[in-house]
Design a protein around this motif. Sequence first.
Motif, PDB file in Angstrom:
ATOM      1  N   GLY A  33      -2.518  -1.370   1.522  1.00  0.00           N
ATOM      2  CA  GLY A  33      -3.057  -0.277   2.333  1.00  0.00           C
ATOM      3  C   GLY A  33      -4.055   0.462   1.474  1.00  0.00           C
TER       4      GLY A  33
ATOM      5  N   VAL B 141       1.911  -1.247   4.819  1.00  0.00           N
ATOM      6  CA  VAL B 141       1.989  -0.004   5.585  1.00  0.00           C
ATOM      7  C   VAL B 141       1.385  -0.238   6.969  1.00  0.00           C
ATOM      8  CG1 VAL B 141       1.480   2.470   5.574  1.00  0.00           C
ATOM      9  CG2 VAL B 141       1.620   1.211   3.413  1.00  0.00           C
TER      10      VAL B 141
ATOM     11  N   THR C 182      -5.954   3.782  -0.281  1.00  0.00           N
ATOM     12  CA  THR C 182      -5.517   5.073  -0.821  1.00  0.00           C
ATOM     13  C   THR C 182      -5.888   6.197   0.158  1.00  0.00           C
ATOM     14  OG1 THR C 182      -7.644   5.353  -1.884  1.00  0.00           O
ATOM     15  CG2 THR C 182      -5.878   4.391  -3.241  1.00  0.00           C
ATOM     16  N   LYS C 183      -5.347   7.362  -0.151  1.00  0.00           N
ATOM     17  CA  LYS C 183      -5.639   8.561   0.646  1.00  0.00           C
ATOM     18  C   LYS C 183      -7.153   8.790   0.750  1.00  0.00           C
ATOM     19  CE  LYS C 183      -4.676  12.860  -1.303  1.00  0.00           C
ATOM     20  NZ  LYS C 183      -3.616  13.650  -1.947  1.00  0.00           N
TER      21      LYS C 183
ATOM     22  N   SER D 290      -8.698   6.280   3.035  1.00  0.00           N
ATOM     23  CA  SER D 290      -8.199   6.427   4.410  1.00  0.00           C
ATOM     24  C   SER D 290      -8.908   7.532   5.188  1.00  0.00           C
ATOM     25  CB  SER D 290      -6.692   6.719   4.410  1.00  0.00           C
ATOM     26  OG  SER D 290      -6.021   5.719   3.727  1.00  0.00           O
TER      27      SER D 290
ATOM     28  N   GLU E 134      -1.093   4.932  10.284  1.00  0.00           N
ATOM     29  CA  GLU E 134      -2.103   5.647   9.512  1.00  0.00           C
ATOM     30  C   GLU E 134      -1.583   6.886   8.789  1.00  0.00           C
ATOM     31  OE1 GLU E 134      -1.951   5.045  12.679  1.00  0.00           O
ATOM     32  OE2 GLU E 134      -2.427   6.771  13.936  1.00  0.00           O
TER      33      GLU E 134
ATOM     34  N   VAL F 216      -0.004   5.158  -0.704  1.00  0.00           N
ATOM     35  CA  VAL F 216      -0.506   4.103  -1.604  1.00  0.00           C
ATOM     36  C   VAL F 216      -0.744   4.675  -3.003  1.00  0.00           C
ATOM     37  CG1 VAL F 216      -2.451   2.532  -1.987  1.00  0.00           C
ATOM     38  CG2 VAL F 216      -1.449   2.745   0.295  1.00  0.00           C
TER      39      VAL F 216
ATOM     40  N   LEU G  77      -0.648   6.575   5.179  1.00  0.00           N
ATOM     41  CA  LEU G  77      -1.835   6.215   4.381  1.00  0.00           C
ATOM     42  C   LEU G  77      -2.665   7.457   4.091  1.00  0.00           C
ATOM     43  CD1 LEU G  77      -2.840   2.965   6.292  1.00  0.00           C
ATOM     44  CD2 LEU G  77      -1.911   3.087   3.971  1.00  0.00           C
TER      45      LEU G  77
ATOM     46  N   GLY H 221      -6.376  -3.288   1.818  1.00  0.00           N
ATOM     47  CA  GLY H 221      -5.586  -3.065   3.033  1.00  0.00           C
ATOM     48  C   GLY H 221      -6.342  -3.588   4.246  1.00  0.00           C
TER      49      GLY H 221
ATOM     50  N   CYS I 159      -7.822   2.590   9.288  1.00  0.00           N
ATOM     51  CA  CYS I 159      -7.545   1.979   7.979  1.00  0.00           C
ATOM     52  C   CYS I 159      -6.234   1.198   8.042  1.00  0.00           C
ATOM     53  CB  CYS I 159      -7.516   3.046   6.913  1.00  0.00           C
ATOM     54  SG  CYS I 159      -6.465   4.413   7.312  1.00  0.00           S
ATOM     55  N   ARG I 160      -5.932   0.665   9.192  1.00  0.00           N
ATOM     56  CA  ARG I 160      -4.688  -0.065   9.475  1.00  0.00           C
ATOM     57  C   ARG I 160      -5.001  -1.063  10.576  1.00  0.00           C
ATOM     58  NH1 ARG I 160      -4.435   1.654  14.544  1.00  0.00           N
ATOM     59  NH2 ARG I 160      -5.364   3.674  14.882  1.00  0.00           N
TER      60      ARG I 160
END
Length: 447
Positions: free
Chosen positions: A95, A72, A97-98, A101, A75, A83, A78, A277, A298-299
């Motif tokens: 990536g 992914v 998880t919510k 993130s 953002e 995920v 995500l 991730g 988170c990316r």
Amino acid sequence: MKQNILVIGQGGREHAIAWKISKSPKVQKVFVCPGNAGTALEKDIENIDINISDINSLINFVKTNNVILTIVGPEVPLVEGIVNKFFEHNLKIFGPTKEHSLLEGSKVFSKEFMINYDIPTAEYQMFSNQDQAKAYVANKKHPIVIKADGLAAGKGVIVSSSVEESISAIDKLLNPDYSEFIVIEEFLSGQELSAIYICNYKGCSFEIGLPWTKDYKSRDEYNSGPNTGGMGAVSHPLSYEHKNEVYKLYLDIEKILVKTINGINDYNKKTNVKYLGFLYIGLMVDSTNKVKVLEYNCRMGDPETQNLMLSLENQNFDFLEMIFNDPTIKIQDLNIENFNHNNRGYCCTIVLAAKGYPEEYKKGFYIDTNNVEESKTVKLFHAGTVLDDNRICTTGGRILTINVYAENQKEAVNLAYKNIKKIKIFEDKDMKIENNNLVFFREDIGN
Ligand code: AMP
Ligand code: GLY
């Protein structure tokens, strides 16, 4: 057996990731959803036309196209939980998880998180009331930084140099149409540094540190103008200093990394899922080499990723192996690795953007990149483009990046500027009306 990979997203970051992964000997094909003109023009990459918020269709595509891993890029999916959904179907996706993130999805969360887990960051206050926020800034030393709570594509942060500017920033960011909460924080000065980690399938303490890069966040030269998603990136200047300094910095950042990963796993222990991730730690290094966290993402960063992928390609690292953390590769941090092996080239990335970005700008004009001779060290990554009858047509503010890898800074920067000037811009599809005034780029990248 060779397998397929799916990359989600349409920017320059996703073009770069897909391109680098397509070079892995284990990969047959890389699908990009939805991709851009750049990915459409690559020979081992195929764009697919599925709305990325239609997760069921994505899952169906993965199941029927021998896709062994989905990566992914941006953002939003995500933070919205793509995920979590893939995990429910036992599909491999790279990536967080919510829940993990939230580190990026909410500034209020990330600031509280840093305080709770003893991670150095700028002092701050959170507000949900305009009058209280305005009273607070009236007595504060400026510059000061005002941040909207939620995702804002790099545009929810205002560095304000006067009380008047702060008041209008509060009006803009703290209102029901924009954000329910804002964070107002101390302005930090120094050298910005993007430290990006691959938090892979081997779990905690096996994160791989990618080379540090420096992003150019403001629209105009020498940190002036509004904040953008990023106008350029270079190999980080601090990685060229004395080895002991770099090692000290590495250890300080490593401490932040460990506290962050342990902290976010601890915060989410009920979910029984560990952080997986990319983790991007945006840092400010002051004149005494002290480090504080500006933000988490988170990316991967954009345009840092474009810079990194060209560096990794020229330093012969297999990005996909790093994600899977193949046991035969023992790399932990490329800043240290490169130092030990004297494996340091320099990469320069310059963004070509539509005039007006990050505010109103024109779309739907045409680009001719044929005069740029791409090679192992010179590479274009597209962002806001689509193919229109085989012509490159613009759809976004950040149009593309030119990326150049060379032995040293001067050579990389000179070549990058030489090449970006070869790109031709046309108002019309027949490409007869040339108009370079439709675009701009910063003139100070790498200086
Ligand atoms: P953020 O999304 O929080 O990283 O903010 C975007 C950009 O704003 C950063 O990359 C910095 O250039 C700038 N910025 C954010 N916070 C601060 C701060 N406390 N001091 C100085 N600059 C900041
Ligand atoms: N270039 C900064 C970011 O991707 O957030």
